[in-house]
Write an enzyme that holds these catalytic residues in place. Structure first.
Site, PDB file in Angstrom:
ATOM      1  N   THR A 124       0.941  -1.322   0.051  1.00 39.95           N
ATOM      2  CA  THR A 124      -0.022  -0.326  -0.526  1.00 39.95           C
ATOM      3  C   THR A 124       0.753   1.273   0.248  1.00 39.95           C
ATOM      4  O   THR A 124       0.883   1.914  -0.401  1.00 39.95           O
ATOM      5  CB  THR A 124      -0.936   0.076   1.242  1.00 39.95           C
ATOM      6  OG1 THR A 124      -1.709  -1.206   0.976  1.00 39.95           O
ATOM      7  CG2 THR A 124      -1.790   1.470   1.586  1.00 39.95           C
ATOM      8  N   GLY A 180      -3.594   5.601  -7.383  1.00 41.89           N
ATOM      9  CA  GLY A 180      -4.845   5.960  -6.505  1.00 41.89           C
ATOM     10  C   GLY A 180      -5.489   5.194  -6.326  1.00 41.89           C
ATOM     11  O   GLY A 180      -5.510   3.883  -6.183  1.00 41.89           O
ATOM     12  N   GLU A 192      -6.305   6.528 -15.637  1.00 39.52           N
ATOM     13  CA  GLU A 192      -5.600   5.092 -16.052  1.00 39.52           C
ATOM     14  C   GLU A 192      -6.120   3.914 -16.909  1.00 39.52           C
ATOM     15  O   GLU A 192      -7.586   4.396 -17.789  1.00 39.52           O
ATOM     16  CB  GLU A 192      -4.998   4.448 -14.414  1.00 39.52           C
ATOM     17  CG  GLU A 192      -4.715   5.608 -13.673  1.00 39.52           C
ATOM     18  CD  GLU A 192      -4.167   4.593 -12.550  1.00 39.52           C
ATOM     19  OE1 GLU A 192      -2.860   4.176 -12.279  1.00 39.52           O
ATOM     20  OE2 GLU A 192      -5.123   4.540 -11.148  1.00 39.52           O
ATOM     21  N   ASP A 252       3.988 -14.608   0.965  1.00 33.03           N
ATOM     22  CA  ASP A 252       3.051 -15.663   2.172  1.00 33.03           C
ATOM     23  C   ASP A 252       1.575 -16.627   2.842  1.00 33.03           C
ATOM     24  O   ASP A 252       1.514 -16.880   3.002  1.00 33.03           O
ATOM     25  CB  ASP A 252       3.662 -14.597   3.885  1.00 33.03           C
ATOM     26  CG  ASP A 252       4.796 -14.070   3.695  1.00 33.03           C
ATOM     27  OD1 ASP A 252       5.829 -14.110   2.940  1.00 33.03           O
ATOM     28  OD2 ASP A 252       5.707 -13.517   4.514  1.00 33.03           O
ATOM     29  N   ARG A 275      -3.723  -3.412 -19.707  1.00 30.37           N
ATOM     30  CA  ARG A 275      -2.395  -3.201 -18.970  1.00 30.37           C
ATOM     31  C   ARG A 275      -1.699  -4.440 -19.535  1.00 30.37           C
ATOM     32  O   ARG A 275      -0.768  -4.184 -19.939  1.00 30.37           O
ATOM     33  CB  ARG A 275      -2.379  -3.338 -17.390  1.00 30.37           C
ATOM     34  CG  ARG A 275      -1.577  -2.381 -16.394  1.00 30.37           C
ATOM     35  CD  ARG A 275      -1.788  -2.740 -15.311  1.00 30.37           C
ATOM     36  NE  ARG A 275      -1.740  -1.295 -14.987  1.00 30.37           N
ATOM     37  CZ  ARG A 275      -1.830  -1.394 -13.773  1.00 30.37           C
ATOM     38  NH1 ARG A 275      -1.446  -2.227 -12.619  1.00 30.37           N
ATOM     39  NH2 ARG A 275      -2.069  -0.051 -13.113  1.00 30.37           N
ATOM     40  N   HIS A 311       3.495  -7.276 -11.317  1.00 35.36           N
ATOM     41  CA  HIS A 311       2.969  -5.889  -9.610  1.00 35.36           C
ATOM     42  C   HIS A 311       2.305  -6.364  -9.396  1.00 35.36           C
ATOM     43  O   HIS A 311       1.771  -5.857  -7.988  1.00 35.36           O
ATOM     44  CB  HIS A 311       2.106  -5.029 -11.141  1.00 35.36           C
ATOM     45  CG  HIS A 311       1.625  -3.791 -10.328  1.00 35.36           C
ATOM     46  ND1 HIS A 311       1.820  -2.889 -10.084  1.00 35.36           N
ATOM     47  CD2 HIS A 311       0.807  -3.529 -10.923  1.00 35.36           C
ATOM     48  CE1 HIS A 311       1.387  -1.651  -9.520  1.00 35.36           C
ATOM     49  NE2 HIS A 311       0.280  -2.120 -10.145  1.00 35.36           N
ATOM     50  N   ARG A 346      -6.451  -6.921 -13.802  1.00 34.90           N
ATOM     51  CA  ARG A 346      -7.164  -5.928 -12.520  1.00 34.90           C
ATOM     52  C   ARG A 346      -7.285  -4.954 -13.394  1.00 34.90           C
ATOM     53  O   ARG A 346      -6.402  -3.900 -14.206  1.00 34.90           O
ATOM     54  CB  ARG A 346      -6.590  -5.819 -11.114  1.00 34.90           C
ATOM     55  CG  ARG A 346      -6.623  -5.091 -10.543  1.00 34.90           C
ATOM     56  CD  ARG A 346      -5.751  -4.863  -9.011  1.00 34.90           C
ATOM     57  NE  ARG A 346      -4.229  -4.794 -10.039  1.00 34.90           N
ATOM     58  CZ  ARG A 346      -4.146  -3.311  -9.512  1.00 34.90           C
ATOM     59  NH1 ARG A 346      -4.580  -2.459  -8.812  1.00 34.90           N
ATOM     60  NH2 ARG A 346      -2.931  -3.001  -9.689  1.00 34.90           N
TER      61      ARG A 346
HETATM   62  C1  SIN Z   1      -0.097   3.362 -10.896  1.00 36.85           C
HETATM   63  O1  SIN Z   1       0.236   3.977 -10.344  1.00 36.85           O
HETATM   64  O2  SIN Z   1      -0.055   2.673 -12.385  1.00 36.85           O
HETATM   65  C2  SIN Z   1      -0.382   1.809 -10.557  1.00 36.85           C
HETATM   66  C3  SIN Z   1      -1.882   2.355  -9.766  1.00 36.85           C
HETATM   67  C4  SIN Z   1      -2.785  -0.021  -9.629  1.00 36.85           C
HETATM   68  O3  SIN Z   1      -1.885  -0.592 -10.346  1.00 36.85           O
HETATM   69  O4  SIN Z   1      -3.309   0.495  -9.242  1.00 36.85           O
END
Ligand code: SIN
Length: 555
Positions: free
Chosen positions: A66, A72, A136, A240, A307, A368, A403
């Protein structure tokens, strides 16, 4: 120092220092929370109204994924936006296997959850008389609340401050969960349903294993990016929670869907530094070394395509050109705007000698976000009773095969509220005797003089996972990876039962388990969908594979 071990697969190593009078070896609480990101903290802050919370975290409390989230938290906040649009964007990104009921529930609870965060003291960036909303990849609207480009850090700051002030929350830093304690494990027999009663936890600084007993146990341990050679995750992301839950008999799902972020900084000294997708959201363009933009060749949304598509496009460009990276260019924007909007990214790049207002940034994809995880219901409960999992460790059905950016902080906060509500209902009607610690055989564990085994296996796993189980897969590569992980796991198990447990060893064992689960799920799915792309089955197959992949340990 004396070490206590018990032989056999269910055994665990206990280490006692001779003078431990000041150390509590057994901690009883109502709620045991493992992990201290947005999921664990927001659950703990609510649960503390009803009972004692023990929060276990393996570094300092703020050292969670986090804390590094830049972009965001997505939520419908503007007049132009609608719940339907957010739902639709999530479903499209998820490539046909999101659970629509979960998507709708998370999206619709979003604005309430944002208000809770604001009440706990989180300060999002404002613009005019409202909140500044950014965009995004995959979002059809501006709907991402942010705190400059350090959103996670701001959320973590506020929640940690609230948790530290709460007398009902006891924080155990530098403590790492080793294994969950279940009724079946204590009674040494198969139980259905099984019940979780806490966890064995290594106090890293003292080198002792403690027993944490709890009525309710919550896994909020985050992701598993460290399974891969290149990742933008912090070092704590070693899977974990998934590994512990799997060993305890919980169902795990969709592990083949590891999300690779398209843009991490490519620089020899920049360890895992993410260049937020919000930079593309504000107009940055991906280019080849010669300055040609390339995303229009791959998707009509170009640089703001989902993505998985952007990461594969970059992978393809790098393989075709032989270049080590591609470039992210925002030099056409006003320098002052870029500096103000992305102060952390601008400053960090400058420290590496790169001025993003004047030159394109070299970037590469990196592991990621894990879209699969411990399977939970709409309340965050696993199929082991009294065991909950929320945040990146969990599989809720929200993300499907990919996601949507900035949906994860939202998911974690929504499920924290739901898990809390459900847990206190259970808690009210549950009688609980804190379990006896099983006796341990003190015979064989010694200090290892072969720590090289740990580092060798760690490197090997991460490298073959990157090469064989990365952005582009094949049947052959997956089979190679499967053979290697089997061998390494045998070695680790051998080592594990013979030597005194350390946090490195616990993490190695966990990344090996998670690697195995990713490989096995990837081998099962004979199609390409979202984040799982294989050259042997390059098409999406909705007839046979429009479903989740489940995996469970057989005892
Ligand atoms: C990013 O800031 O590109 C990551 C945001 C995310 O993965 O939700």
């Amino acid at each position: 120092m004396k070490s206590l071990t018990k032989s056999g697969p269910e055994s665990i190593i206990f280490v006692f220092f001779t003078n431990l009078s000041e150390v509590y070896m057994k901690v009883d609480s109502d709620f045991l929370v493992i992990g201290s990101g947005i999921a664990g903290l927001s659950f703990a802050l609510q649960a503390a109204k009803h009972g004692r919370v023990a929060m276990v975290t393996k570094r300092e409390i703020s050292e969670s994924a986090t804390n590094y989230a830049q972009g965001g938290i997505a939520s419908v906040y503007s007049q132009e936006d609608t719940f339907d649009a957010h739902v639709e964007d999530t479903l499209v990104a998820g490539a046909g296997i999101c659970h629509e009921d979960v998507v709708r529930m998370v999206v619709e609870e979003g604005p309430t959850i944002i208000r809770n965060l604001i009440d706990w003291g989180v300060k999002f960036t404002t613009s005019g008389d409202g909140y500044d909303l950014t965009r995004e990849g995959g979002h059809s609207q501006r709907r991402i609340l942010h705190a400059d480009d350090v959103t996670g850090r701001e959320i973590e700051r506020a929640l940690v401050a609230a948790a530290r002030q709460n007398p009902n929350i006891e924080i155990y830093e530098h403590h790492i969960g080793i294994d969950l304690i279940t009724e079946a494990k204590i009674m040494r027999k198969r139980l259905k349903p099984n019940r979780c009663m806490g966890a064995h936890v290594l106090d890293i600084n003292r080198g002792v294993v403690k027993t944490f007993s709890a009525r309710i146990t919550l896994l909020a341990t985050g992701g598993a990016g460290k399974v891969y050679l290149y990742t933008c995750n912090p070092d704590v992301a070693t899977g974990d929670g998934v590994a512990m839950a799997y060993r305890a008999g919980a169902t795990i799902a969709n592990m083949e869907f590891m999300q690779f972020h398209p843009t991490t900084l490519f620089h020899p000294h920049a360890k895992s530094f993410l260049i937020s997708e919000a930079v593309r959201g504000e107009g940055a363009i991906l280019k080849r070394r010669d300055g040609t933009p390339f995303m229009e060749k791959y998707h009509h949304l170009k640089d703001l395509a989902p993505r998985d598509i952007v990461a594969r496009a970059i992978d393809n460009e790098m393989k075709t050109s032989g270049d080590d990276c591609v470039y992210l260019d925002i030099t056409h924007k006003e320098p002052e705007y870029v500096r103000n909007r992305f102060p952390n990214i601008y400053q960090t790049c400058l420290e590496y000698g790169l001025d993003m207002t004047r030159e394109p940034l070299p970037v590469v994809p990196a592991a990621h976000y894990l879209c699969g995880g411990v399977a939970v219901d709409g309340n965050g409960e696993t199929d082991v009773q009294h065991l909950y999992a929320i945040g990146e460790v969990a599989f809720t059905g929200l993300h499907g095969a990919n996601r949507l950016a900035s949906n994860s902080l939202l998911e974690a906060a929504v499920f924290a509220g739901r898990a809390y509500q459900h847990a206190i209902e259970q808690f009210a009607g549950c009688s609980f005797d804190y379990p006896e610690i099983p006796e341990w055989d003190s015979s064989t564990a010694t200090n290892s003089d072969e720590m090289v085994v740990v580092s060798q296996n760690w490197d090997e796993i991460r490298r073959f996972m990157w090469n064989y189980v990365g952005i582009v897969r094949s049947d052959k590569r997956l089979e190679r990876a499967r053979r290697r992980i089997r061998l390494i796991q045998e070695e680790i198990e051998d080592y594990y039962w013979n030597f005194i447990v350390t946090s490195d060893l616990v993490e190695l064992r966990n990344i090996a388990t998670v690697a195995e689960l990713i490989i096995r799920c990837a081998q099962v799915r004979k199609e390409s969908r979202g984040l799982h792309y294989t050259i042997d089955h390059p098409e999406r197959d909705d007839v046979h594979w429009k479903k989740d992949t489940f995996i469970k340990k057989h005892f």
